[in-house]
Design a protein around this motif. Structure first.
Motif, PDB file in Angstrom:
ATOM      1  N   PHE A  47       0.866  -1.178   0.000  1.00 37.25           N
ATOM      2  CA  PHE A  47       0.000   0.000   0.000  1.00 37.25           C
ATOM      3  C   PHE A  47       0.902   1.228   0.000  1.00 37.25           C
ATOM      4  O   PHE A  47       1.839   1.324   0.806  1.00 37.25           O
ATOM      5  N   THR A  48       0.629   2.152  -0.899  1.00 39.57           N
ATOM      6  CA  THR A  48       1.526   3.295  -1.068  1.00 39.57           C
ATOM      7  C   THR A  48       1.091   4.530  -0.277  1.00 39.57           C
ATOM      8  O   THR A  48       1.827   5.522  -0.241  1.00 39.57           O
ATOM      9  N   ALA A  49      -0.079   4.491   0.359  1.00 37.34           N
ATOM     10  CA  ALA A  49      -0.570   5.641   1.121  1.00 37.34           C
ATOM     11  C   ALA A  49      -1.059   5.173   2.491  1.00 37.34           C
ATOM     12  O   ALA A  49      -2.014   4.397   2.583  1.00 37.34           O
ATOM     13  N   PHE A  50      -0.381   5.617   3.533  1.00 44.66           N
ATOM     14  CA  PHE A  50      -0.750   5.236   4.899  1.00 44.66           C
ATOM     15  C   PHE A  50      -0.154   6.238   5.876  1.00 44.66           C
ATOM     16  O   PHE A  50       0.729   7.029   5.534  1.00 44.66           O
ATOM     17  N   GLU A  51      -0.642   6.207   7.106  1.00 43.38           N
ATOM     18  CA  GLU A  51      -0.093   7.040   8.171  1.00 43.38           C
ATOM     19  C   GLU A  51      -0.286   6.315   9.492  1.00 43.38           C
ATOM     20  O   GLU A  51      -1.134   5.428   9.607  1.00 43.38           O
ATOM     21  N   GLY A  52       0.523   6.670  10.466  1.00 44.41           N
ATOM     22  CA  GLY A  52       0.420   5.982  11.739  1.00 44.41           C
ATOM     23  C   GLY A  52       1.098   6.739  12.859  1.00 44.41           C
ATOM     24  O   GLY A  52       1.942   7.615  12.637  1.00 44.41           O
ATOM     25  N   GLN A 109      -4.873   3.676   3.160  1.00 44.46           N
ATOM     26  CA  GLN A 109      -5.824   3.931   2.078  1.00 44.46           C
ATOM     27  C   GLN A 109      -5.913   2.679   1.207  1.00 44.46           C
ATOM     28  O   GLN A 109      -4.939   2.293   0.560  1.00 44.46           O
ATOM     29  N   THR A 110      -7.075   2.052   1.202  1.00 42.89           N
ATOM     30  CA  THR A 110      -7.236   0.783   0.496  1.00 42.89           C
ATOM     31  C   THR A 110      -7.076   0.930  -1.015  1.00 42.89           C
ATOM     32  O   THR A 110      -6.726  -0.030  -1.699  1.00 42.89           O
ATOM     33  N   GLY A 111      -7.324   2.115  -1.539  1.00 43.51           N
ATOM     34  CA  GLY A 111      -7.182   2.330  -2.976  1.00 43.51           C
ATOM     35  C   GLY A 111      -5.750   2.471  -3.438  1.00 43.51           C
ATOM     36  O   GLY A 111      -5.508   2.625  -4.641  1.00 43.51           O
ATOM     37  N   SER A 112      -4.784   2.404  -2.504  1.00 46.91           N
ATOM     38  CA  SER A 112      -3.385   2.604  -2.870  1.00 46.91           C
ATOM     39  C   SER A 112      -2.640   1.295  -3.107  1.00 46.91           C
ATOM     40  O   SER A 112      -1.413   1.272  -3.118  1.00 46.91           O
ATOM     41  N   SER A 161      -7.864   0.089   9.100  1.00 48.56           N
ATOM     42  CA  SER A 161      -7.143   0.639  10.239  1.00 48.56           C
ATOM     43  C   SER A 161      -6.769  -0.438  11.248  1.00 48.56           C
ATOM     44  O   SER A 161      -7.389  -1.504  11.319  1.00 48.56           O
ATOM     45  N   PHE A 162      -5.744  -0.126  12.023  1.00 45.35           N
ATOM     46  CA  PHE A 162      -5.290  -1.002  13.106  1.00 45.35           C
ATOM     47  C   PHE A 162      -5.106  -0.159  14.350  1.00 45.35           C
ATOM     48  O   PHE A 162      -4.576   0.953  14.293  1.00 45.35           O
ATOM     49  N   ARG A 163      -5.536  -0.695  15.492  1.00 43.25           N
ATOM     50  CA  ARG A 163      -5.279  -0.057  16.784  1.00 43.25           C
ATOM     51  C   ARG A 163      -4.836  -1.136  17.758  1.00 43.25           C
ATOM     52  O   ARG A 163      -5.430  -2.212  17.839  1.00 43.25           O
ATOM     53  N   SER A 164      -3.774  -0.870  18.477  1.00 41.52           N
ATOM     54  CA  SER A 164      -3.219  -1.867  19.371  1.00 41.52           C
ATOM     55  C   SER A 164      -3.979  -1.925  20.681  1.00 41.52           C
ATOM     56  O   SER A 164      -4.651  -0.966  21.082  1.00 41.52           O
ATOM     57  N   THR A 165      -3.856  -3.071  21.358  1.00 42.12           N
ATOM     58  CA  THR A 165      -4.435  -3.228  22.694  1.00 42.12           C
ATOM     59  C   THR A 165      -3.406  -3.690  23.714  1.00 42.12           C
ATOM     60  O   THR A 165      -3.690  -3.704  24.905  1.00 42.12           O
ATOM     61  N   GLY A 166      -2.207  -4.079  23.282  1.00 40.15           N
ATOM     62  CA  GLY A 166      -1.189  -4.505  24.223  1.00 40.15           C
ATOM     63  C   GLY A 166       0.009  -5.095  23.514  1.00 40.15           C
ATOM     64  O   GLY A 166      -0.038  -5.399  22.320  1.00 40.15           O
ATOM     65  N   ILE A 167       1.105  -5.252  24.259  1.00 41.86           N
ATOM     66  CA  ILE A 167       2.330  -5.792  23.677  1.00 41.86           C
ATOM     67  C   ILE A 167       3.070  -6.579  24.755  1.00 41.86           C
ATOM     68  O   ILE A 167       3.055  -6.214  25.933  1.00 41.86           O
ATOM     69  N   ILE A 168       3.714  -7.672  24.354  1.00 42.24           N
ATOM     70  CA  ILE A 168       4.464  -8.496  25.283  1.00 42.24           C
ATOM     71  C   ILE A 168       5.834  -8.809  24.701  1.00 42.24           C
ATOM     72  O   ILE A 168       5.977  -9.023  23.496  1.00 42.24           O
ATOM     73  N   SER A 175     -12.791  -0.153  -2.352  1.00 45.44           N
ATOM     74  CA  SER A 175     -12.220   1.101  -1.896  1.00 45.44           C
ATOM     75  C   SER A 175     -13.167   2.290  -2.031  1.00 45.44           C
ATOM     76  O   SER A 175     -13.066   3.256  -1.262  1.00 45.44           O
ATOM     77  N   ALA A 176     -14.065   2.238  -2.988  1.00 43.64           N
ATOM     78  CA  ALA A 176     -15.019   3.336  -3.158  1.00 43.64           C
ATOM     79  C   ALA A 176     -15.933   3.458  -1.944  1.00 43.64           C
ATOM     80  O   ALA A 176     -16.276   4.554  -1.507  1.00 43.64           O
ATOM     81  N   MET A 177     -16.322   2.321  -1.374  1.00 41.25           N
ATOM     82  CA  MET A 177     -17.213   2.300  -0.221  1.00 41.25           C
ATOM     83  C   MET A 177     -16.446   2.359   1.096  1.00 41.25           C
ATOM     84  O   MET A 177     -16.884   2.980   2.065  1.00 41.25           O
ATOM     85  N   PHE A 178     -15.261   1.729   1.119  1.00 44.54           N
ATOM     86  CA  PHE A 178     -14.467   1.652   2.340  1.00 44.54           C
ATOM     87  C   PHE A 178     -13.037   2.115   2.033  1.00 44.54           C
ATOM     88  O   PHE A 178     -12.150   1.295   1.792  1.00 44.54           O
TER      89      PHE A 178
END
Length: 200
Positions: free
Chosen positions: A47-52, A71-74, A101-108, A94-97
């Motif tokens: 995917f060529t377009a993302f941010e985090g 961005q799913t269209g990338s 996204s990803f969101r973390s809940t923990g790390i070990i 991609s037109a509809m969605f």
């Protein structure tokens, strides 16, 4: 909002760098994927377009958080026909969605500069728990005087869980895709200081 719930907070991960907020540098980072195909070689792309954003805990990395939007269209697999199918209504839609996204809940901590991050991945209208295996590649200060963190990560998904169970038609050769998708992450994140400079 999602079909299965998971909330994990781990306490075993050591500190890995200066605490604070880190912005994923899209120029130096890659979010890619690989899917097996019957007979032929794997389909690979990115995917060529993302941010985090990564929030690194002050005392322990176990208190850290990560948020990523793509961005799913990338999608880029090197084949315009295949990319059109992947971003079309039979797959990512991609037109509809336009975003996943990803969101973390923990790390070990897993030892040897490795860790496992738990979180939720949302694709289309489905949000499900996933685990990302991470390898910490180091912390450094770049030529601009900014603190950086480097990670590599992998996660394996069953694409049907997110409703991505279509297979390509004649335009892409009609070759059946496997049910598993391997996400491949190569992340460079720059620390956001009070006088923040854009990543280069």
């Amino acid at each position: 909002m999602f079909r299965r719930k998971e909330s994990l907070i781990f306490d075993a991960a050591p500190s890995i760098g200066p605490s604070g907020f880190y912005i994923i540098d899209p120029v130096r980072s890659t979010i890619g994927f690989s899917v097996r195909r019957a007979v032929k070689s794997d389909v690979r792309g990115d995917f060529t377009a993302f941010e985090g954003l990564i929030k690194l805990g002050r005392v322990r990395a176990a208190r850290s958080e990560a948020y990523v939007s793509v961005q799913t269209g990338s999608v880029n697999t090197g084949s315009p026909e295949r990319d059109a199918w992947l971003t079309g209504p039979d797959f990512l839609d991609s037109a509809m969605f336009p975003l996943m996204s990803f969101r973390s809940t923990g790390i070990i901590d897993a030892g040897d500069d490795r860790s496992r991050m738990a979180g939720h991945l949302r694709i289309k209208d489905v949000e499900l728990p996933v685990h990302v295996d991470l390898e910490f590649r180091g912390a450094s200060r770049d030529a601009n005087g900014d603190d950086r963190l480097e990670f590599r990560g992998t996660a394996t998904l069953q694409r049907a869980d997110w409703g991505l169970d279509g297979n390509p038609g004649p335009a892409t050769g009609g070759v059946l895709l496997g049910g598993k998708v391997k996400l491949l992450l190569d992340i460079s994140a720059v620390r956001r200081n009070r006088t923040h400079r854009s990543p280069s």
